[in-house]
Write an enzyme that holds these catalytic residues in place. Structure first.
Site, mmCIF file in Angstrom:
data_model
loop_
_atom_site.group_PDB
_atom_site.id
_atom_site.type_symbol
_atom_site.label_atom_id
_atom_site.label_comp_id
_atom_site.label_asym_id
_atom_site.label_seq_id
_atom_site.Cartn_x
_atom_site.Cartn_y
_atom_site.Cartn_z
ATOM 1 N N GLN A 173 0.778 -1.240 0.000
ATOM 2 C CA GLN A 173 0.000 0.000 0.000
ATOM 3 C C GLN A 173 0.815 1.298 0.000
ATOM 4 O O GLN A 173 0.502 2.241 -0.723
ATOM 5 C CB GLN A 173 -0.962 0.023 1.199
ATOM 6 C CG GLN A 173 -1.869 1.229 1.188
ATOM 7 C CD GLN A 173 -2.802 1.350 2.375
ATOM 8 O OE1 GLN A 173 -3.330 2.405 2.631
ATOM 9 N NE2 GLN A 173 -3.035 0.279 3.097
ATOM 10 N N GLU A 178 1.291 -1.162 8.368
ATOM 11 C CA GLU A 178 0.477 -0.020 8.803
ATOM 12 C C GLU A 178 0.385 0.157 10.328
ATOM 13 O O GLU A 178 0.761 1.182 10.878
ATOM 14 C CB GLU A 178 -0.936 -0.182 8.213
ATOM 15 C CG GLU A 178 -1.971 0.797 8.719
ATOM 16 C CD GLU A 178 -1.709 2.220 8.276
ATOM 17 O OE1 GLU A 178 -1.411 2.420 7.095
ATOM 18 O OE2 GLU A 178 -1.802 3.132 9.116
ATOM 19 N N ASP A 238 0.592 3.864 5.956
ATOM 20 C CA ASP A 238 0.854 3.512 4.552
ATOM 21 C C ASP A 238 0.554 4.676 3.614
ATOM 22 O O ASP A 238 1.443 5.234 2.985
ATOM 23 C CB ASP A 238 -0.018 2.314 4.150
ATOM 24 C CG ASP A 238 0.563 1.005 4.645
ATOM 25 O OD1 ASP A 238 1.772 0.960 4.909
ATOM 26 O OD2 ASP A 238 -0.195 0.030 4.767
ATOM 27 N N GLY A 257 -7.834 20.751 19.089
ATOM 28 C CA GLY A 257 -7.469 22.155 19.280
ATOM 29 C C GLY A 257 -7.976 22.678 20.608
ATOM 30 O O GLY A 257 -8.339 21.906 21.505
ATOM 31 N N GLY A 258 -8.040 23.986 20.733
ATOM 32 C CA GLY A 258 -8.423 24.581 22.011
ATOM 33 C C GLY A 258 -9.927 24.688 22.209
ATOM 34 O O GLY A 258 -10.394 25.172 23.249
HETATM 35 N N1 CAO Z 1 11.789 -10.136 -9.092
HETATM 36 C C1 CAO Z 1 12.500 -10.911 -8.238
HETATM 37 N N2 CAO Z 1 12.448 -10.744 -6.900
HETATM 38 C C2 CAO Z 1 11.653 -9.774 -6.421
HETATM 39 C C3 CAO Z 1 10.892 -8.947 -7.267
HETATM 40 C C4 CAO Z 1 10.987 -9.148 -8.664
HETATM 41 N N3 CAO Z 1 10.318 -8.422 -9.540
HETATM 42 N N4 CAO Z 1 10.201 -8.083 -6.504
HETATM 43 C C5 CAO Z 1 10.508 -8.359 -5.221
HETATM 44 N N5 CAO Z 1 11.376 -9.381 -5.161
HETATM 45 C C6 CAO Z 1 11.979 -9.995 -3.977
HETATM 46 C C7 CAO Z 1 12.781 -9.022 -3.154
HETATM 47 O O1 CAO Z 1 14.032 -8.791 -3.733
HETATM 48 C C8 CAO Z 1 12.869 -9.777 -1.840
HETATM 49 O O2 CAO Z 1 13.871 -10.746 -1.931
HETATM 50 P P1 CAO Z 1 14.994 -10.973 -0.764
HETATM 51 O O3 CAO Z 1 14.233 -11.172 0.500
HETATM 52 O O4 CAO Z 1 15.707 -12.197 -1.222
HETATM 53 O O5 CAO Z 1 15.844 -9.767 -0.720
HETATM 54 C C9 CAO Z 1 11.538 -10.526 -1.800
HETATM 55 O O6 CAO Z 1 10.960 -10.383 -3.101
HETATM 56 C C10 CAO Z 1 10.547 -10.021 -0.774
HETATM 57 O O7 CAO Z 1 10.515 -8.597 -0.717
HETATM 58 P P2 CAO Z 1 10.115 -7.901 0.659
HETATM 59 O O8 CAO Z 1 10.987 -8.427 1.745
HETATM 60 O O9 CAO Z 1 10.090 -6.434 0.442
HETATM 61 O O10 CAO Z 1 8.603 -8.410 0.824
HETATM 62 P P3 CAO Z 1 7.901 -9.010 2.118
HETATM 63 O O11 CAO Z 1 6.551 -9.442 1.652
HETATM 64 O O12 CAO Z 1 8.712 -10.020 2.825
HETATM 65 O O13 CAO Z 1 7.745 -7.734 3.093
HETATM 66 C C11 CAO Z 1 7.003 -5.512 3.648
HETATM 67 C C12 CAO Z 1 6.737 -6.802 2.860
HETATM 68 C C13 CAO Z 1 5.979 -4.502 3.229
HETATM 69 C C14 CAO Z 1 6.883 -5.792 5.155
HETATM 70 C C15 CAO Z 1 8.436 -4.999 3.353
HETATM 71 O O14 CAO Z 1 8.579 -4.872 1.958
HETATM 72 C C16 CAO Z 1 8.761 -3.674 4.032
HETATM 73 O O15 CAO Z 1 9.038 -3.606 5.231
HETATM 74 N N6 CAO Z 1 8.746 -2.592 3.259
HETATM 75 C C17 CAO Z 1 9.095 -1.276 3.740
HETATM 76 C C18 CAO Z 1 8.021 -0.692 4.601
HETATM 77 C C19 CAO Z 1 6.699 -0.630 3.903
HETATM 78 O O16 CAO Z 1 6.542 -0.081 2.842
HETATM 79 N N7 CAO Z 1 5.685 -1.169 4.587
HETATM 80 C C20 CAO Z 1 4.305 -0.947 4.209
HETATM 81 C C21 CAO Z 1 3.803 -1.885 3.268
HETATM 82 S S1 CAO Z 1 2.110 -1.581 3.035
HETATM 83 O O17 CAO Z 1 1.396 -2.170 4.405
#
Ligand code: CAO
Length: 424
Positions: free
Chosen positions: A16, A138, A167, A246-247
């Site tokens: 998001q 979030e 988000d 606010g106040g």
């Molecule tokens: N091709 C190949 N690999 C890909 C890819 C693509 N097109 N797109 C993503 N990936 C891979 C990433 O490189 C990552 O690999 P590694 O773990 O080996 O480095 C893997 O997919 C997972 O990516 P991620 O760790 O970002 O995803 P997740 O689902 O585990 O975590 C989230 C999700 C949101 C917690 C994390 O991305 C995060 O903390 N983001 C920053 C904060 C944020 O934006 N949070 C709000 C999200 S909305 O609620």
């Protein structure tokens, strides 16, 4: 012509926070190219599915006006295509977990080498420091940014709010940073890194609660209901229920029909300037001059009594009647609107704040349109892309792959299931 026409965004965002940012950029006219993992795509495509087989509303409502390319950024050919995208684009936006982009081989240093004019915009949960490596969602941001500890009632637990301030709130902050960096690039010719932490964005939105934290050192917070109720303050900004920030004292009050309708309520503020009109409306003219009621500071220990009396009046009116009566008198009130009422409000469709969007897999759905209205750059909401819908046209039209080169890329397995003819 749209405000950001000609600006290309490499959209490496998911879920998001990042997608809300790039959706805004797309509405302002940028060409947003969403890079998604082949065959999988943004995880939200298949989250909270309501129409089997179709992209979810979670995805469609956050990814309007974008193009989608399937690309495996861990595959050698995929990296080559990604490098070409970095060369072509003005901005790269990402919100992967900390370190994910570096692990792919695309550190900020490397990205700058590829394209010194590019702006790289990142969202992480926390800024540099002890929590920098955490993955964040979030509600974690709402808690870490000071919102949850200051939301809810004094005698209840901390509460998260329904508005996605962690988000979407961070996406808004990032969007502003990107446009500002684009503006600076006009003068310097250089790109830069734009970083937003979700904790910081929530804290920015909870700024008034840090104001109150500091005011506490100089005595109780007299505008909080607990002051009038004689409840002592602790050492941190407390939860203030529905007190106004606010106040001017304010509360949520019952309206006609509250027994059946969970949203038959109004917000009601007893602004000092409108006090006499409030007294007249609720038929308490004596409070206009009576000692203990006439002046704002005298009323602070009687807010429960005053609001209960006002509520006896609001209970005899619908929330819309309260609005119709109070608005002309400059008494600030607001009906508590349900999402159903908002979805049925034709006035919001007329301004483009709400939109009806057609989608090939799910038919018509409702969405929130662009909340920022530019008179010279009106936003038109177009449906979100299907996974990889634009892979072929991006490879050929944006990146210039043709003939054998195109076949090599398609044959590598890095870009999903693409038909070469479609790209040619
Ligand atoms: N091709 C190949 N690999 C890909 C890819 C693509 N097109 N797109 C993503 N990936 C891979 C990433 O490189 C990552 O690999 P590694 O773990 O080996 O480095 C893997 O997919 C997972 O990516 P991620 O760790 O970002 O995803 P997740 O689902 O585990 O975590 C989230 C999700 C949101 C917690 C994390 O991305 C995060 O903390 N983001 C920053 C904060 C944020 O934006 N949070 C709000 C999200 S909305 O609620």
């Amino acid at each position: 012509m749209k405000a950001l026409e000609g600006i290309k965004i490499l959209d490496f965002t998911h879920v998001q926070s990042g997608p809300t940012c790039t959706q805004l950029l797309a509405w302002f006219g940028a060409d947003v190219i969403k890079v998604e993992r082949p065959g999988v795509g943004d995880a939200t495509r298949k989250q909270l599915v309501d129409v089997p087989g179709a992209d979810s509303l979670y995805f469609t409502m956050l990814n309007h006006n974008k193009r989608s390319i399937e690309l495996d950024s861990k595959n050698a050919t995929g990296k080559e295509v990604l490098t070409r995208l970095i060369e072509e684009c003005d901005v790269l936006v990402e919100n992967f977990a900390p370190g994910a982009l570096d692990r792919m081989g695309f550190s900020w240093e490397r990205i700058q080498q590829i394209n010194p004019r590019i702006i790289m915009a990142s969202i992480k949960g926390f800024g540099p420091g002890k929590y920098a490596d955490c993955k964040v969602y979030e509600n974690v941001a709402q808690c870490a940014g000071g919102s949850a500890s200051t939301t809810g009632f004094l005698d209840g637990p901390p509460l998260v709010t329904g508005a996605q301030i962690g988000d979407s709130g961070t996406g808004l902050h990032l969007c502003l940073g990107i446009v500002t960096a684009l503006f600076q690039r006009e003068k310097t010719g250089r790109g830069q890194k734009v970083s937003c932490a979700m904790q910081d964005s929530v804290l920015n939105l909870a700024r008034v609660k840090l104001r109150d934290q500091q005011r506490l050192q100089h005595g109780p917070l007299k505008e909080y209901s607990q002051y009038g109720e004689g409840i002592p303050f602790g050492d941190a900004t407390p939860r203030a229920g529905n007190d106004s920030g606010g106040g001017q004292p304010g509360r949520i009050l019952k309206c006609k029909g509250w027994e059946q309708d969970p949203n038959a309520y109004t917000y009601f503020i007893i602004q000092a300037a409108a006090w006499e009109k409030v007294c007249d409306v609720i038929d308490k003219p004596e409070w206009k001059t009576q000692a203990g009621y006439a002046k704002p500071p005298e009323r602070l220990d009687k807010l429960n009594e005053i609001f209960s009396t006002i509520e006896e009046w609001t209970k005899t009116k619908t929330k819309f009647e309260v609005m119709d009566i109070c608005n002309p008198l400059d008494i600030p009130v607001g009906p508590i609107l349900s999402m159903k009422e908002i979805a049925e409000d034709e006035g919001l469709y007329a301004t483009g704040t709400m939109v009806r969007v057609d989608h090939p897999e799910r038919g018509e759905y409702l969405s929130v349109g662009c909340p920022v209205k530019l008179s010279d750059s009106p936003a038109e909401v177009r449906r979100s892309p299907l996974l990889g819908e634009h892979t072929a046209e991006i490879l050929s039209n944006v990146l210039g792959y043709r003939g054998d080169e195109l076949n090599r890329v398609i044959g590598s397995g890095a870009v999903g299931d693409v038909k070469a003819e479609a790209a040619e």
